[in-house]
Design a protein around this motif. Structure first.
Motif, PDB file in Angstrom:
ATOM      1  N   PHE A   1       0.830  -1.203   0.000  1.00 37.03           N
ATOM      2  CA  PHE A   1       0.000   0.000   0.000  1.00 37.03           C
ATOM      3  C   PHE A   1       0.869   1.259   0.000  1.00 37.03           C
ATOM      4  N   PHE A   2       1.827   1.284   0.924  1.00 37.00           N
ATOM      5  CA  PHE A   2       2.631   2.500   1.026  1.00 37.00           C
ATOM      6  C   PHE A   2       3.593   2.653  -0.137  1.00 37.00           C
ATOM      7  N   VAL A   3       4.177   1.555  -0.516  1.00 33.95           N
ATOM      8  CA  VAL A   3       5.145   1.655  -1.600  1.00 33.95           C
ATOM      9  C   VAL A   3       4.460   2.102  -2.884  1.00 33.95           C
ATOM     10  N   VAL A   4       3.308   1.566  -3.130  1.00 33.44           N
ATOM     11  CA  VAL A   4       2.596   1.939  -4.344  1.00 33.44           C
ATOM     12  C   VAL A   4       2.097   3.376  -4.262  1.00 33.44           C
ATOM     13  N   ALA A   5       1.573   3.720  -3.081  1.00 29.32           N
ATOM     14  CA  ALA A   5       0.993   5.052  -2.919  1.00 29.32           C
ATOM     15  C   ALA A   5       2.043   6.143  -3.060  1.00 29.32           C
ATOM     16  N   CYS A   6       3.277   5.775  -2.840  1.00 27.39           N
ATOM     17  CA  CYS A   6       4.276   6.812  -2.753  1.00 27.39           C
ATOM     18  C   CYS A   6       5.075   6.982  -4.027  1.00 27.39           C
ATOM     19  N   SER A   7       4.428   7.362  -5.050  1.00 32.43           N
ATOM     20  CA  SER A   7       5.188   7.821  -6.208  1.00 32.43           C
ATOM     21  C   SER A   7       5.576   9.264  -5.919  1.00 32.43           C
ATOM     22  N   ASP A   8       6.383   9.846  -6.767  1.00 31.53           N
ATOM     23  CA  ASP A   8       6.848  11.217  -6.526  1.00 31.53           C
ATOM     24  C   ASP A   8       5.718  12.236  -6.582  1.00 31.53           C
ATOM     25  N   ASP A   9       4.551  11.800  -7.009  1.00 28.89           N
ATOM     26  CA  ASP A   9       3.419  12.716  -7.002  1.00 28.89           C
ATOM     27  C   ASP A   9       3.116  13.219  -5.598  1.00 28.89           C
ATOM     28  N   PHE A  10       3.520  12.425  -4.630  1.00 31.29           N
ATOM     29  CA  PHE A  10       3.277  12.809  -3.238  1.00 31.29           C
ATOM     30  C   PHE A  10       3.882  14.178  -2.920  1.00 31.29           C
ATOM     31  N   VAL A  11       5.019  14.480  -3.521  1.00 30.92           N
ATOM     32  CA  VAL A  11       5.675  15.753  -3.188  1.00 30.92           C
ATOM     33  C   VAL A  11       5.287  16.885  -4.144  1.00 30.92           C
TER      34      VAL A  11
END
Lengths: 592, 1024
Positions: free
Chosen positions: A16-26
Motif C-alpha cells: 500500500f505505502f510503496v505503491v501510494a508513494c510515487s513522486d506525485d506525493f511531493v
C-alpha cells in the motif's frame, strides 16, 4: 491460516505505502495563488492594482528626506547621530552607503515591479473597465520612475515585465532622456483612458496624469508642452484652490462626540446646543461634515454644516455659512444616544489633483516602515515631547525631524497667511495657549530652531495605534492645484513665446489666496517673474518635499544649499551595494 | 516482595554437587530479579531462561562448566560452576560499555560495531545534570555539539549546532523522538529520556536530505518484559538567582559624568548639586529577584509475559529571575509506552506523549528590553514617584523606560498543546527477516495571548514619546496549528554465513508531511486587565480576524524517501556500512526535487587481531572512517514558485483596502544543498577498561548552501510582504578534531570514581558566497549606524564582526590633524575621540575602513564531568568551557542622560589620561560607531552543576532509619542537593557569555541577554 493472515496484512501494508508513494506525493501547490496564473477577472486586476498603489505610501521618505536636503529645513532628530544617514544628507556629506537612499531606491523599484506585473498580463482578459485599470498602472509606473530619475538619474528602465530574481544582472542604466520618454508616453496614454473622476477617492484621475505630465515636462524644460497640458487641466474646471489656505492641511476638526455629556473621557461632548471640543480652534463659517448612525434631531447625517465659534473649545452649528456668520445656530437639544462625528474635508479637496492616501486604522512597526498604512514622515516631523496642561492642544508628540530654519520662516511676508500654517512657531503657539490657560511644554531636539513643519506634524488623534508616530493618517498632497498653477505660470513664463499674462494670472490666483486679498499681487514679467514664481513655489509648497528638486532643475541649488557641490549633488549616489548586486557594471553618479 | 528478594540475596541458594543446579539472576541496580534471562552452558546448546521470579534450574551440569548469563540491556556474565559458590548472578545494567546497543537511524547497532562518529548521552547523565530542557543535557557532554541558549528566561529556546554551522538559514539538526520528528524539545520531560544519540557524520546519511546539520535520536524509557511494576517518584525544588549584576555608575558618579558630558557639549549641566545624591537606585537590583523552581515526576514501568509498559507524568514550574511569574514556564507532560506481542513474532508498539506548556514572556534581548532598561536607567531616578506610581522616564531616547513598569504591563502568554503518537508493527517473518511499519504523528496547537495595555512610560499624557507607549489597549490572539506525520516501512534482513560473514540489509520507504495553519484575531477597545488570564474577547469593541497570507495554510512540506543500508562484518573485526538514500522534497521545483545521498563507512577492530590480542595496553582498539553526501532541504515551502503572498494594502475612500502582491522573489532553480562529510576516528579502551578514549577528525564541506541571499532591490525584495529570495549561493567548510576521554575506577572497594572529558576544535570558514558582492550581512549595532555589522564572507568564519578598528584616543589637535578625516562617520574628531585605523589608506575614515573584528564561533569547546560515589554518598560535578569566541557589548544606549557602565569612569579627560576610553560629551561624535571597542572576548568556563546525594536503601539497610516517616515499602530513597550554573569564569563584561540569538549571521550582539540563572535545589528520588 493465522500465519497467512498476518503475512497478508504485512504484505498489504507494505505494498500500500510503496505503491501510494510515487513522486506525485511531493507535488503540492501553495494555497497562495501562483503569480503566473492570475489576472483572470476584473476583480483580480483591481486587487493587483491595490498592490501597485501600496508603494505610494512608502514615498514618505522621498518627501521627508527631499525636504531636509533643501534649504528649508534641518535634519533635527533627538541628537546629532539620530538618523545619521539623514543628517548626512542635510549636511551634503552623504555617501553611497545610506539607509534611506537605499530604501527609496528599493521601494520605488518595488512599485515599478508591481505596476509592471499588471502590465505584463494586460492582454490576458478583456472587460469594459480595463483601459482605466491599465491607465492607473501606467500612471503609477510613471510616478515611481519619475521619483527614481529625480533622485538617482539614469536607472534601469524595464517596461511591461517584472524584474525577476536573476534578471537583475546585466541591466544597464537607461539614459535619463529615455526614461523621461517612457514616462511621458505612459502619462499620455494614461490621460487617454483615465476618467475625470473615479468612483473611489484616492484613485488616479485624468487630472492627476495631466498634472504629473506637466511637471515632467517642466523638469525637462519642455515649457510649451507643459503649459499646454497644464492649461488643459486648469480649464477642465475640475479643480480649484480651497478658499482658505488654512483649510488645506489641518485636519483638526475630525472628532467624534458622544451624546452623554459631562463625560471627561471624550474630547468632545454635546451640551445642549453646543459642542465642546477640548483643543479646538475653528473659524466661524468653517464647513464641517456631520455623520451619525442615529443623528441628532435637527441634523442629518452626511450633510455639511458650518461652525460658529463660541470660545476656544466650544462651537455651535449653523445651516449655512451666512447663518453661521450671523450667529444663527441649529437647536441641538433632544439628541439620541449615539456616536457622532464632524469633520472638515481638508483631504481630497477640490484642490487635490493627486493625493497619496494614508490611514491610521492599522498599526505600524519600526521593523517595516513600508508596511505601514500611515504617513511615517508626520511622526518624524512631530514636536518632541509635546505636552500640555490640562491638555496638549491639537498636536501630538513626535521626533522633531525636518525642522524649518529661521531663514525659511523669515522668507514669508508677515502678512502672508501661509506662514503660520506652513511653519509652526512653537514659542508663539505656547504663548497663545498660555493666554487661554493652557500650559504647553515641549522638548528641544537636535538643531532645535523653534519651528516645525506644521503641514505634516502629528495631530492629536486616538486611532493611530499602536504607535502614534508611525500611523498618522495625513494624506500627502502630492500634486495640489496651487502647484499646478505655479507650474503653469512658470511654463508660460519660460516657454519660447512667453505668455506672462497667463503666468501672472495663475501666479496671482495663488498669491491672492495666500494673503486673503489682491494687495500683494505682482505685475512683474520676464526673468523677474521667473524668480518670483520660483520663490512663490518655495513659499506655497514649503514642507512638501519639492524645494530641493526645484532648486536642482533650475540650477540654483548651489546658491541656496550649504555644502552643495555643483556637478555632484544634483543626483544622489546609487546605493553602492546595489551597484555591486547588479553585477558591478554601473558607473557611480559623478562625484561620489 | 522486596523482603523476599532480600532474603534470597542473603541466604545463599544452596545446591548440591548433583547434576542439577538452580539460581537466581538479579539486577545490580534494583536488586530485582531478571525474568527471561538466558542461562547457557558455554560450548553447548544446553540452556534455559529464568522464570518470572528470576530463578533458573539446569540439569546435567558438571563442575567446571561455564554458565553464560545474558539478558538484553545487561552486561553478559560468565560464571564457573562450582558447587561451593552460590548462584546469585548479579548482572550490571549495560551502560557506557561497548556492548551497549546504540540507537542508529532506523534500527540499532552494537556500539563496538559503530563505524561513524556517534555520541551517546545516557539517562544517568540526564539524572545528574537535571536539565530543565533536553538540550542542556547535551551541553558540554558531547564533543562537537555546541549548545547556546537564546535566553536564560524560563522556557527560553536553545540552539543545537553539530560540528559547526554552515548556512545563514536553518542550522538545526534533525531531531527524532522514538522515530518521530519533534523539533520543539521544550515539550519533553528530560527524565523520560532513556538515551540520546547524536549522529555527527555521514552515518546520518540514512536521513538523506534532512541530515546535513546532523541528527539527534532520542529514545524514551520503556518497560521490560515480565518484570513487576516499578514505581519511581522524583521531586526537586529550589530557587534561582542572577549570576551577575553589571557594574554601572551610581547616582553620584552618574551625575558627575553627565555634568562633564553636558559641559563638554556646551550645554547647561543637569545636576548642579551632587552632594546628596549618594548611591541612588540600582535598577538591576530592582529588576532581579529570587525565583522558585519545582519539578515532580512519577513513572511506572513493568511488563507482562508478552508486553511492556512505561507510563510517566511530570509537572514542572519555573519563575524567572527577571519578572518572576511574568516570565514563567509551566510544563505538564504525560507519556505512555506500550509494547505487546500480539501474535507470535508479531509486535505492536504504541507511544503517546502529551505535553502542555505555558510560557509567559517579557521583552528581552532587544533595545528597550527590561534588562536593557535596567542598565540604562539613570540611578538618580527612583522606581516609584512620591505618589507611589512608577517613575516616568523622560529624555532617555524612545526606548529607555522604567523596567518595573514594563514588567507590570507585560501580559503575554503562549500556551502549547502537543500530542505525539507512534504506532509501530513489526513482524519477524523468519528469524533473519522482519518487516516493520511505523506511523508517527504530531499535532500541536500554539495559542498566543498578547495583551498591550494602556501604557504611558514617558512624559505624562504623551503617547508616543516612547516606542512602548500605547493609548488604547490592544490584544491579539493567534492560533497556529502544526501537523505532521511520518510513515516508515522497513524490511530488515540479517544472516551469518560460515560463522564469519555477517550481513545485514535494510530496505526502507518513508514519507513525511508537515503542514501548518494559522488563525487568530486581534482586538481593540478592551478594558485594561491585571492578569492575562482575565482577558475576555467578548469585551472588545473591534475584533479583526487574522489569517496568514490571506489563506490560513502557511506551509506544506513533504518528503518521499527510499533508502537501503547494507552492513557487512567479517570475523567481528572488519566492518563496512553502505547507505543509499533517495529523497524527493516538495520544497524544490519539479526538476530539482530529487536527490541521491550515498554514504559509506568502515571499521577495523585492531584489538581482535592476533598481533594485539595479547596487548597489555589495549583492551579494545578500533579505527573507523566514514565519507558521504548529506543534504538539506530546510527552507520554507513553495519558495521555488512565485506566489501572491506579499502585502498589498492601500486606502481608498478613507477605508483600508486589501489587494494582492507578489511575495518574496521566487527562485525556480533552488535545490537541496549538499554536504560532503569526512570522519576519521579511533576508539580505544585501555588499562583494563578503566580508560575510554576516542579521537575523531572531521571535515564537512557544504556546497550549494541554501542562503537567503542579499539581492538587488530592483527585484522588489524590499516591498511589503516580500523578502530575500533563497538561492544555492555559497559553500562553507567546517573542520576540527574531537576527543572524548573517560576514566572509571573503584578505589578501596567502595570509592567509585568517574571522569569524562571531551574536547573539540572547530574551524569554520566560508569558501564561497555567490551573490555578486561576496558577502551576506546581518545583525545590528546600536540604533542607526552601519548596515550589517555581521557578515558571512569568503575567507572568514560565518557571522564574523565587521567594523572599525580603533587605534587609541586622539590626545591632541595635532594628532587629529595628522590623521585622515573622520567626518564621514558623522562628525570631525577632536581630542578625546577614537582614532580609527585608516585601513584603505585614503584621505578619510568611512565605512570602507571596516575590517574583521572577531567572530562568535568558539575555537575550542570542552566539557568535564567528575563523579564520586562513596558508600551511600554520591557526588558529581560538571563543567564546560568555550574559548576563542567574541561577543559584542551592545546593551549600552549611550544617550546623553542614560546611565553608563562603571568602566566609563576611566574616560579620557585630557592629554595622557587614557588611550582606551573616549571622552564623554553630548556633542556630536563618532565614538559609538561599531568598532573593536565593543567587541569582547567571549571565552568562559562554567561550572554547570555540583551535586551531592545520599541514598537510603534496603541494600545498605539504611532505609530503616526512615521507616517511621515512610509507610510504603520503599526500595530506596535518595536525597540530594545541587547547584546549577554554579559559577562562570569569564572576562566578558555583560551578563552571560553563553547566550546568543542563535542567528548564524548577526548573532553575538548582546542587548542585555536574560542570563541563565544560578539554581540552588534540593530533591529526592524514591523507588518502590
Amino acid at each position: 491460516m493465522k500465519k497467512f493472515t498476518k503475512t497478508f496484512i504485512i504484505t498489504f501494508l507494505i505494498s500500500f505505502f510503496v505503491v501510494a508513494c510515487s513522486d506525485d506525493f511531493v507535488r503540492v501547490t501553495s494555497n497562495n495563488i501562483d503569480t503566473e496564473n492570475y489576472f483572470n477577472s476584473e476583480e483580480e486586476f483591481e486587487s493587483a492594482l491595490i498592490g501597485a498603489y501600496d508603494l505610494l505610501q512608502s514615498t514618505f521618505y522621498n518627501v521627508l528626506v527631499g525636504e531636509i536636503a533643501s534649504d528649508n529645513t534641518l535634519a533635527g532628530g533627538e541628537n546629532a547621530s539620530d538618523g545619521s544617514a539623514i543628517q548626512q544628507i542635510d549636511d551634503m556629506i552623504h555617501t553611497p552607503v545610506n539607509v534611506q537612499l537605499r530604501d527609496i531606491w528599493g521601494w520605488m523599484f518595488a512599485g515599478i515591479n508591481r505596476a509592471n506585473f499588471i502590465l505584463e498580463f494586460q492582454e490576458k482578459v478583456d472587460f469594459e473597465n480595463k483601459p482605466n485599470i491599465i491607465a492607473q498602472a501606467k500612471f503609477l509606473r510613471a510616478y515611481y520612475y519619475f521619483e527614481l530619475v529625480k533622485w538617482f538619474g539614469p536607472v534601469p528602465l524595464v517596461v511591461d515585465q517584472r524584474i525577476n530574481f536573476g534578471d537583475q544582472f546585466g541591466l544597464d542604466r537607461t539614459p535619463v532622456a529615455d526614461i523621461y520618454s517612457q514616462i511621458e508616453k505612459d502619462l499620455a496614454e494614461a490621460i487617454q483612458d483615465l476618467p475625470e473622476q473615479q468612483l473611489m477617492i484616492g484613485k488616479v484621475t485624468k487630472g492627476a496624469a495631466q498634472g504629473l505630465l506637466g511637471k515632467v515636462y517642466l523638469y525637462n524644460d519642455k515649457f510649451a508642452e507643459s503649459a499646454d497640458i497644464l492649461d488643459q487641466l486648469i480649464s477642465s474646471n475640475n479643480y480649484d484652490l480651497v478658499p482658505l489656505f488654512a483649510d488645506l492641511f489641518e485636519n483638526d476638526t475630525n472628532f467624534e462626540f458622544l451624546t452623554s455629556s459631562n463625560d471627561d473621557e471624550n474630547d468632545v461632548h454635546l451640551d445642549s446646543d453646543q459642542i465642546h471640543i477640548e483643543d479646538h480652534i475653528l473659524v466661524t463659517g468653517k464647513d464641517v461634515l456631520y455623520t451619525s448612525e442615529s443623528p441628532v434631531e435637527g441634523l442629518s447625517s452626511g450633510s455639511t454644516y458650518y461652525a460658529i465659534v463660541v470660545d476656544y473649545n466650544t462651537i455651535k452649528l449653523a445651516n449655512s455659512k451666512l447663518e453661521a456668520e450671523s450667529n444663527i445656530s441649529i437647536d441641538l437639544t433632544g439628541f439620541s444616544e449615539s456616536a457622532h462625528s464632524l469633520y472638515a474635508q481638508f483631504e481630497n479637496s477640490i484642490e487635490s489633483v493627486f493625493e497619496v492616501q494614508y490611514s491610521d486604522q492599522e498599526g505600524g512597526s519600526f521593523d517595516c516602515f513600508q508596511c505601514s498604512e500611515g504617513n511615517i514622515a508626520v511622526g518624524f516631523n512631530g514636536i518632541r515631547k509635546y505636552i500640555g496642561t490640562p491638555f496638549g492642544p491639537r498636536f501630538e508628540s513626535g521626533y522633531s525631524f525636518n525642522v524649518p530654519t529661521q531663514e525659511a520662516y523669515d522668507a514669508y511676508n508677515a502678512a502672508d497667511l501661509r506662514r503660520d500654517i506652513s511653519i509652526l512657531n512653537i514659542e508663539k503657539w505656547v504663548a497663545e495657549w498660555a493666554e487661554l490657560g493652557v500650559s504647553i511644554t515641549y522638548g528641544e531636539g537636535n538643531e532645535h530652531t523653534g519651528f516645525f513643519n506644521r503641514k505634516y506634524i502629528s495631530r492629536r488623534r486616538d486611532l493611530n495605534i499602536p504607535d502614534p508616530n508611525l500611523t498618522n493618517p495625513n494624506n500627502y498632497r502630492a500634486i495640489r492645484f496651487a502647484d499646478v498653477l505655479l507650474m503653469a505660470a512658470e511654463a508660460h513664463n519660460r516657454k519660447t513665446n512667453p505668455d506672462d499674462v497667463k503666468a501672472l494670472e495663475y501666479m496671482n490666483r495663488v498669491r491672492t489666496r495666500a494673503f486673503g486679498n489682491t494687495d500683494y499681487n505682482t505685475v512683474a514679467t520676464g526673468n523677474t517673474l521667473t524668480q518670483l514664481i520660483w520663490n512663490e513655489r518655495r513659499l506655497e509648497l514649503m514642507g512638501e518635499g519639492h524645494r530641493f528638486f526645484d532648486l536642482v532643475r533650475t540650477g540654483q541649488a548651489a546658491n541656496y544649499i550649504d555644502g552643495f557641490e555643483t556637478g555632484k549633488h544634483e543626483l544622489f549616489p546609487i546605493p553602492g551595494v546595489e551597484i555591486e548586486l547588479t553585477g558591478n557594471i554601473w558607473e557611480q553618479n559623478p562625484g561620489y | 516482595m522486596n523482603k523476599f528478594y532480600l532474603i534470597s540475596f542473603l541466604f545463599v541458594v544452596s545446591i548440591g554437587y548433583s547434576q542439577q543446579i538452580s539460581g537466581i539472576v538479579l539486577d545490580s541496580e534494583s536488586d530485582l530479579p531478571i525474568p527471561g534471562a538466558t542461562v547457557l552452558v558455554k560450548g553447548t546448546t544446553i540452556g534455559t531462561n529464568t522464570d518470572f521470579d528470576g530463578n533458573f534450574f539446569l540439569d546435567n551440569i558438571s563442575q567446571g562448566d561455564i554458565l553464560i548469563v545474558s539478558s538484553v540491556g545487561f552486561v553478559t556474565q560468565e560464571v564457573v560452576v562450582d558447587p561451593q559458590l552460590n548462584y546469585v548472578v548479579i548482572l550490571n545494567e549495560d551502560v557506557e560499555t561497548l556492548d551497549e546497543v546504540v540507537v542508529m537511524g532506523y534500527g540499532t547497532q552494537l556500539k563496538k560495531e559503530v563505524t561513524g562518529a556517534v555520541s551517546i548521552v545516557g539517562s544517568e547523565t540526564i539524572e545528574k545534570v537535571k536539565p530543565t530542557r533536553v538540550e542542556q543535557a547535551l551541553q558540554g557532554q558531547v564533543a562537537g555539539v555546541n549548545i547556546t541558549s537564546q535566553s536564560g528566561s524560563p522556557g527560553g529556546g536553545l540552539d543545537i549546532r553539530i560540528r559547526g554551522i554552515s548556512t545563514n538559514g536553518d542550522n538545526r539538526p534533525l531531531i527524532l523522538v522514538d522515530g518521530n520528528v519533534i523539533e520543539e524539545l521544550s515539550v519533553l520531560n528530560p527524565s523520560d529520556i532513556a538515551s540520546i544519540t547524536v549522529l555527527k557524520d555521514a552515518s546520518a546519511g540514512i536521513y538523506g536530505t534532512r541530515a546535513s546539520n546532523g541528527v539527534i535520536l532520542i529514545t524514551t524509557k520503556i518497560g521490560r518484559r515480565s518484570t513487576p511494576l516499578k514505581f519511581e517518584y522524583n521531586n526537586y525544588f529550589g530557587f534561582q538567582e542572577t549570576t551577575r549584576i553589571l557594574p554601572v555608575l551610581n547616582a553620584t558618579e552618574y551625575s558627575l559624568l553627565t555634568n562633564e558630558s553636558f559641559a563638554a557639549g556646551g550645554k547647561q549641566i543637569p545636576y548642579p548639586t551632587i552632594a546628596d545624591l549618594g548611591q541612588g537606585t540600582n535598577w538591576q537590583k530592582e529588576v532581579f529577584q529570587k525565583a522558585p523552581i519545582t519539578n515532580h515526576d512519577i513513572s511506572v514501568r513493568g511488563g507482562g509475559d508478552k508486553s511492556t509498559y512505561s507510563i510517566g507524568f511530570s509537572a514542572f514550574d519555573q519563575d524567572g529571575i527577571v519578572g518572576g511569574d511574568k516570565a514563567s514556564f509551566k510544563r505538564l507532560t504525560g507519556r505512555i509506552n506500550y509494547n505487546v506481542e500480539l501474535f507470535d513474532n508479531f509486535n505492536l508498539k504504541a507511544n503517546f506523549i502529551y505535553a502542555n506548556t505555558q510560557r509567559k514572556t517579557l521583552p528581552e534581548n532587544s533595545i528597550g528590553s527590561l534588562l536593557y532598561n535596567a542598565i540604562n536607567m539613570p540611578p538618580t531616578l527612583t522606581p516609584y514617584d512620591d505618589n507611589g506610581d512608577f517613575t516616568r522616564a523622560t529624555d532617555l531616547g524612545n526606548e529607555v523606560v522604567n523596567p518595573l513598569k514594563q514588567k507590570d504591563l507585560s501580559l503575554n502568554l503562549t500556551t502549547a498543546d502537543r500530542f505525539s503518537g507512534v504506532f509501530g508493527l513489526k513482524y519477524d517473518i523468519l528469524p533473519e527477516l522482519n518487516v516493520e511499519a511505523n506511523y508517527q504523528a504530531n499535532y500541536t496547537e500554539v495559542f498566543g495571548q498578547y495583551f498591550s495595555p494602556t501604557s504611558d512610560y514617558g512624559a505624562e499624557g504623551v503617547f508616543g514619546d516612547k516606542v512602548f507607549d500605547r493609548e488604547d489597549p490592544g490584544y491579539s490572539q493567534p492560533l497556529d496549528i502544526y501537523r505532521d506525520y511520518t510513515v516508515d516501512i522497513l524490511v530488515n534482513y540479517e544472516q551469518e554465513f560460515a560463522g564469519k560473514h555477517d550481513v545485514k540489509f535494510t530496505l526502507g520507504n518513508s514519507i513525511f508531511r508537515t503542514f501548518a495553519d494559522g488563525f487568530g484575531v486581534s482586538a481593540e477597545g478592551l478594558p485594561n486587565i491585571d492578569r492575562i488570564e482575565d482577558v475576555r474577547l467578548a469585551d472588545a469593541s473591534i475584533v479583526t480576524p487574522r489569517f496568514i497570507n490571506v489563506d490560513n495554510r502557511f506551509s506544506d512540506s513533504r518528503l518521499l524517501s527510499y533508502f537501503s543500508r547494507f552492513r557487512y562484518s567479517y570475523d567481528d573485526k572488519y566492518y563496512l556500512t553502505a547507505v543509499l538514500r533517495r529523497d524527493a522534497s516538495s520544497n524544490f521545483g519539479p526538476g530539482n526535487s530529487i536527490g541521491f545521498f550515498p554514504t559509506a563507512s568502515i571499521g577495523w577492530i585492531l584489538s581482535e587481531e592476533n598481533f594485539l590480542s595479547n596487548s597489555n595496553l589495549f583492551d579494545f582498539l578500533k579505527f573507523k572512517a566514514s565519507y558521504g553526501f548529506l543534504g538539506n532541504d530546510r527552507i520554507g515551502s513553495f519558495l521555488y514558485t512565485s506566489t501572491l503572498s506579499g502585502e498589498g494594502v492601500y486606502v481608498f475612500d478613507n477605508q483600508i483596502v486589501y489587494g494582492v502582491a507578489p511575495g518574496s522573489p521566487s527562485n525556480p532553480n533552488v535545490k537541496w544543498e549538499e554536504q560532503q562529510a569526512l570522519n576519521l576516528g579511533v576508539e580505544m579502551r585501555l588499562f583494563n577498561d578503566h580508560v575510554n578514549l576516542g579521537f575523531d577528525y572531521f571535515k564537512r564541506r557544504t556546497n550549494d548552501l541554501l542562503l537567503l541571499v542579499e539581492t538587488s532591490r530592483v527585484v522588489g525584495v524590499s516591498a511589503p510582504g516580500s523578502g530575500a529570495p533563497i538561492a544555492n549561493a555559497g559553500s562553507v567548510e567546517n573542520s576540527g578534531i574531537e576527543i572524548e576521554f573517560a576514566y572509571q575506577d573503584t578505589f578501596f572497594n567502595e570509592l567509585d570514581f568517574g571522569l569524562n572529558f571531551n574536547f573539540s576544535t572547530l574551524d569554520n570558514v566560508v569558501t564561497e558566497v555567490n551573490n555578486q558582492i561576496g558577502y551576506e550581512i546581518g545583525g545590528g549595532f546600536g540604533i542607526g549606524g552601519f548596515e550589517g555589522p555581521s557578515r558571512m564572507e569568503v575567507g572568514y568564519p560565518i557571522g564574523y564582526f565587521y567594523g572599525l578598528q580603533t587605534d587609541g584616543i586622539f590626545q591632541s589637535v595635532d594628532e587629529v590633524d595628522a590623521h585622515a578625516s573622520q567626518r564621514s562617520l558623522g562628525s570631525e574628531a577632536v581630542p578625546g575621540d577614537f582614532r580609527y585605523v585608516n585601513q584603505n589608506g585614503d584621505d578619510k575614515i568611512d565605512e570602507d575602513d571596516r575590517v574583521y573584528l572577531g567572530d562568535p564561533i568558539p575555537d575550542y569547546t570542552m566539557g568535564l564531568n567528575i563523579s564520586l560515589d562513596y558508600k551511600n554518598i554520591d557526588f558529581s560535578a560538571y563543567a564546560f568551557a568555550s574559548l576563542g569566541s567574541e561577543i559584542v557589548r551592545n546593551y549600552e544606549r549611550n544617550l546623553d542622560l542614560t546611565n553608563k557602565s562603571a568602566y566609563k569612569l576611566n574616560r579620557w579627560r585630557g592629554i595622557g589620561t587614557t588611550d582606551t576610553d573616549p571622552r564623554v560629551t553630548t556633542a556630536a561624535n563618532s565614538n559609538s560607531r561599531f568598532s573593536d571597542y565593543f567587541v569582547e572576548d567571549g571565552s568562559y568556563l562554567r561550572v554547570q552543576n555540583i551535586q551531592i546525594g545520599y541514598t537510603f536503601s534496603d541494600e545498605n539497610s539504611k532505609l530503616d532509619i526512615l521507616r517511621p516517616w515512610i509507610k510504603a515499602s520503599a526500595e530506596s530513597i535518595r536525597f540530594y542537593a545541587s547547584v546549577g550554573n554554579a559559577f562562570t569564569l569569564t572576562n566578558y563584561k555583560g551578563f552571560d557569555p553563553t547566550t546568543s540569538t542563535g542567528s548564524p549571521v548577526g548573532g553575538g550582539f548582546d542587548l542585555g541577554f536574560y542570563p541563565n540563572p544560578r539554581t540552588y535545589s534540593v530533591g529526592f528520588n524514591i523507588k518502590f
